[in-house]
Structures are given as structure tokens and as C-alpha cells.
Design a protein around this motif. Sequence first.
Motif, mmCIF file in Angstrom:
data_model
loop_
_atom_site.group_PDB
_atom_site.id
_atom_site.type_symbol
_atom_site.label_atom_id
_atom_site.label_comp_id
_atom_site.label_asym_id
_atom_site.label_seq_id
_atom_site.Cartn_x
_atom_site.Cartn_y
_atom_site.Cartn_z
ATOM 1 N N PRO A 286 41.406 45.130 35.352
ATOM 2 C CA PRO A 286 41.182 46.562 35.601
ATOM 3 C C PRO A 286 41.085 46.899 37.084
ATOM 4 C CG PRO A 286 39.759 45.803 33.835
ATOM 5 C CD PRO A 286 40.384 44.578 34.448
ATOM 6 N N LEU A 287 40.466 46.002 37.865
ATOM 7 C CA LEU A 287 40.405 46.227 39.312
ATOM 8 C C LEU A 287 41.803 46.230 39.920
ATOM 9 C CD1 LEU A 287 37.349 44.122 40.567
ATOM 10 C CD2 LEU A 287 37.538 46.609 40.373
ATOM 11 N N MET A 288 42.615 45.277 39.500
ATOM 12 C CA MET A 288 43.979 45.192 40.029
ATOM 13 C C MET A 288 44.790 46.427 39.625
ATOM 14 S SD MET A 288 46.799 42.113 39.634
ATOM 15 C CE MET A 288 47.236 42.459 37.926
ATOM 16 N N PHE A 289 44.646 46.864 38.395
ATOM 17 C CA PHE A 289 45.375 48.042 37.947
ATOM 18 C C PHE A 289 44.967 49.297 38.728
ATOM 19 C CE2 PHE A 289 45.759 45.919 33.534
ATOM 20 C CZ PHE A 289 46.920 45.275 33.935
ATOM 21 N N GLN A 299 43.038 54.625 32.272
ATOM 22 C CA GLN A 299 44.347 53.999 32.037
ATOM 23 C C GLN A 299 44.255 52.480 32.104
ATOM 24 O OE1 GLN A 299 46.399 56.158 35.199
ATOM 25 N NE2 GLN A 299 47.719 57.180 33.701
ATOM 26 N N SER A 300 43.527 51.967 33.085
ATOM 27 C CA SER A 300 43.415 50.515 33.213
ATOM 28 C C SER A 300 42.658 49.922 32.029
ATOM 29 C CB SER A 300 42.706 50.154 34.521
ATOM 30 O OG SER A 300 41.380 50.640 34.534
ATOM 31 N N ALA A 427 38.688 45.565 50.559
ATOM 32 C CA ALA A 427 39.946 46.213 50.188
ATOM 33 C C ALA A 427 40.957 45.141 49.771
ATOM 34 C CB ALA A 427 40.492 47.039 51.351
ATOM 35 N N PRO A 428 40.767 44.525 48.582
ATOM 36 C CA PRO A 428 41.672 43.449 48.155
ATOM 37 C C PRO A 428 43.091 43.952 47.933
ATOM 38 C CG PRO A 428 40.211 44.099 46.367
ATOM 39 C CD PRO A 428 39.715 44.802 47.587
ATOM 40 N N GLN A 429 44.040 43.083 48.212
ATOM 41 C CA GLN A 429 45.450 43.405 48.048
ATOM 42 C C GLN A 429 45.987 42.777 46.772
ATOM 43 O OE1 GLN A 429 47.302 41.997 51.648
ATOM 44 N NE2 GLN A 429 46.025 43.280 52.981
ATOM 45 N N LEU A 430 47.204 43.184 46.395
ATOM 46 C CA LEU A 430 47.798 42.688 45.166
ATOM 47 C C LEU A 430 47.890 41.167 45.165
ATOM 48 C CD1 LEU A 430 49.242 43.079 42.469
ATOM 49 C CD2 LEU A 430 51.381 43.432 43.737
#
Length: 475
Positions: A286-289, A299-300, A427-430
Motif C-alpha cells: 500500500p505504501l508503494m502504491f 485504491q491501494s 521519501a522512499p523511491q520505487l
Amino acid sequence: MKKPRSPFYVTTLIAGAVFMELLDGTIIATALPQMALSFHVGAVSLNIGMTAYMLTLAVFIPISGWVADRFGSRSVFASAIGIFTIASVLCGASTSLHQFILMRIFQGIGGAMMVPVGRLVVLRATPKERLAQAMAYITWPGLSALVVGPPLGGFITTYWGWHWIFFLNLPLGIIALVLALLWVENSRGGEVHPFDWITFLLGGIASAGTVYSMELLGGNSSHWQRSALLLAFSLLSGVAAVLIARRHPATSLIDFESLRLTSFSLTVYGGSAFRVAVGVLPFLLPLMFQIAFGLSAFQSGLYLLALFAGDLSMKVFAIPALRLFGFRRIIMVNGVLTAASIALCATFSPGTPTALILGILFIHGGFRSMEFTCTSTLAYVDLPPGRFSRANGFFSAITQLSSGMGVAIGAITLRLVAHARGHSAAAPQLRDFQLAILFIAVLALGPVFNAIPLAPDAGSGTSGHVPPNLNTAIE
């Protein structure tokens, strides 16, 4: 004398209680902002409500078997339902953060007795040859609660208000309490040993301290040194508990005798790694979405419903698969497939078709459901009935501890990956999410390696599987 109720009815009741208790641990996640407004505090401060509940479970679950043996399964199970239900209403009626935290601790005491004692009731009421079916029946509510909790909490909070998340437990709890008094036998263990206070205190410090310190390390706290010291102290307390318990193995809360069984030790060691891994994915995805894909929280959360569908679909095939292939082969092969399905989640990107994401999550839900069913059932297949109580209390504590650490380990892994790649974990990235998911996929292989020493016919009395070479020998 009252005729014992059919094991199917009892198992259905326990499955409902398991779902109600585990759902309560996840459903408030999406309600935290609205609750924070009601209590006039920051949303981050509400995390302590989730943590207090989880820590209470970790501390009190180990004594559930001893309490059930002393006072009877029905007495403890019904009392736990009553405590949990009353505490739920009081949580919903709380007007301040301090009241809410106290009521969550009260609720956690009920939950700590409700689930493990409920499982003990099932173990005592179910013949060995039907144990796999019964364990499969009470396993899927726990898996589904992790998935449906956040979106369900968001729906209730949006349209009814956060108080109803807890008030809805009142009618469910009353029904469960009445059925427990009618259906559950008040069985006790054959021998009630003195209570192991020293191991309980040291183990409680170790369990609660480990979960809490890892949650702090996984957060954005700048005081990581204090968290690390708390973790070290907690681990030392755990070591001390083990050393002291070894001096009195007959009365210890740590079940060393059951750990000598390969089937039981697999579920403790490899199974713990698997539970951590599976618990991380509903947190990271969910965090990544939301962060990397730009989707809304609702939505996630809907994406994860595919996991729930996969969980349910596999229950139809679990028992026939066990009969055909046996515990050892399924745990090893299905374990690899589960890890591979987690690794596939690391390939998700904003351009990945929705249908493909849903398909992979559905497949992963099915594989993890099968692995959970097999490892949870295998814990008890070689245990004599007289050891059910101690082994179940110890296994339940380990299960709660490993499940509770899942989110924290996921957060720690994400932070470490972000720092290793030279940017802030805030602020994590994909790519951070993808690498963290790959690490978790490796962790999920724990049961695969632990299953290697298992005999091909391990648990055959429960699974009904007879290896071909054994059939030949019999003929």
C-alpha cells in the motif's frame, strides 16, 4: 451429561473469534486521522494505540495454556470474549488518548486469551485425521483480517465514524459468548504445574521490548541509539529466560520437549521467518502504491483484496493437496512458489497493467494460504494430546511475536535500503520498495530449508498421504 457439540460448530465459532480479534488489530489503521481529531492529538500519536494492543498480546499469550488448564477452556474462552467485547465498547466510547490506550490494553488481555485458547479448544475437539481441515478453517480468517482490515476500516470511518469500528464488536461478541457457553466443553489439562513467574516476566520483557524497539527503529525517530539499547536489553532478557527455563523444563513456559520434534520446530523457526515475510507485504505494497504510484489510500487498499480472494480460493485445494503430496513436499515446493510470487511483486511499476498486478497478488494469496495451513497444522501432528496446552501457548506466543515484527522489519528494511542508496528514508523511491520486497522474498524461504529433514511421510496420520515407496513396502 451434555452431549459434546459437533467439532464443525466449535471450529466455526473459533474461526469467527480469530477473525474478530485479528481484524481489530488492523482495522483502525485507516481511522487514525479521524481519531486524532477526536482526541485533539497528532495522527502519529495514535500509533501507540496499535502498539499497546500488540504488546499486550505479546506479553499475555504465553500464559494462556496454563490459565486454560487451571480454570477450564470454556471458562477462559468465554471470559476472554467478554473482556474483549466490553473493552471494544469502551474503546469506542473513549474521549481522550489516555483512555483509549488503557482500553486497548484491556482489550489486548482478552485477545491474548481468546485466540490461543480457542485454538486449544479446536485441538482437543478434533480427531487427528481431521486436524488439517480444522486448522485450514481457522487459519484463513487471520490472513484475511490483515487484508480486509484497512479498506473496511476506511469504509466504516468514512460513512459511519471511527467509533463504530469498535461498537460493531458488541453484537458479535454477545453472539460468540452465548455460543461459547453452549458449545465449548470446559476441559482442563491432566496436570497443572506451578506457574513459571520468572520466565513469564523475562519473556514478557523480551517480547514487548523487541516488538516496541523494532517499531521505533522502523519509524522516523532520531533517537535510534536508545531504540538499539532497548532491543539489546530485550534480547538479553530473552536469553536469560531461555537459560533459566532450561533449569526447570518440566514447568517452564518455553516448551523444550516439543521443540525436539522436527515437525514442531519447523513451525517455530522457519515458520516465524515466513510469518514475518508475509506480514511485511500488506505493509509495503500500500505504501508503494500510494507513494510511488500516486494512488489514493482507498485504491491501494482495494488492490489487496486480490490477496483475500487468493486466500479463500486455496482453501478448496488444501486438504486434497495434502493427501496427494504430503506435508514435506508441499511446504518445500509451495514455499519456493510463495517466495517467487513475492519477488514478482518487486517488478510492479506505475506502468504495470492492473490485471497483471491483481493476478500476481491473487496467486500469492493462494500460495501463502497453503503454506500457512501446512505449517500451522504440522505443529501439532506429532504432539500427544497431553502436550497440546503447553505447546499451543508457546506456539501462539511465537506466532504473535513474529507477526508483530513483520511491519517493523519491513519499515527497517525500507529505511536501510534508502540509506544505502544515498537518500532520505522519509521519501522512499520505487526502487527502494522493490529491493525491500526482494529481501522479504528470501526471508519467506525459511520453512523450505527447515522442511528438508522431515520424513516423506511426516504427519501422514493427519494428511492421509502415504508415499509410493511406503505403499510398495506394505504390499
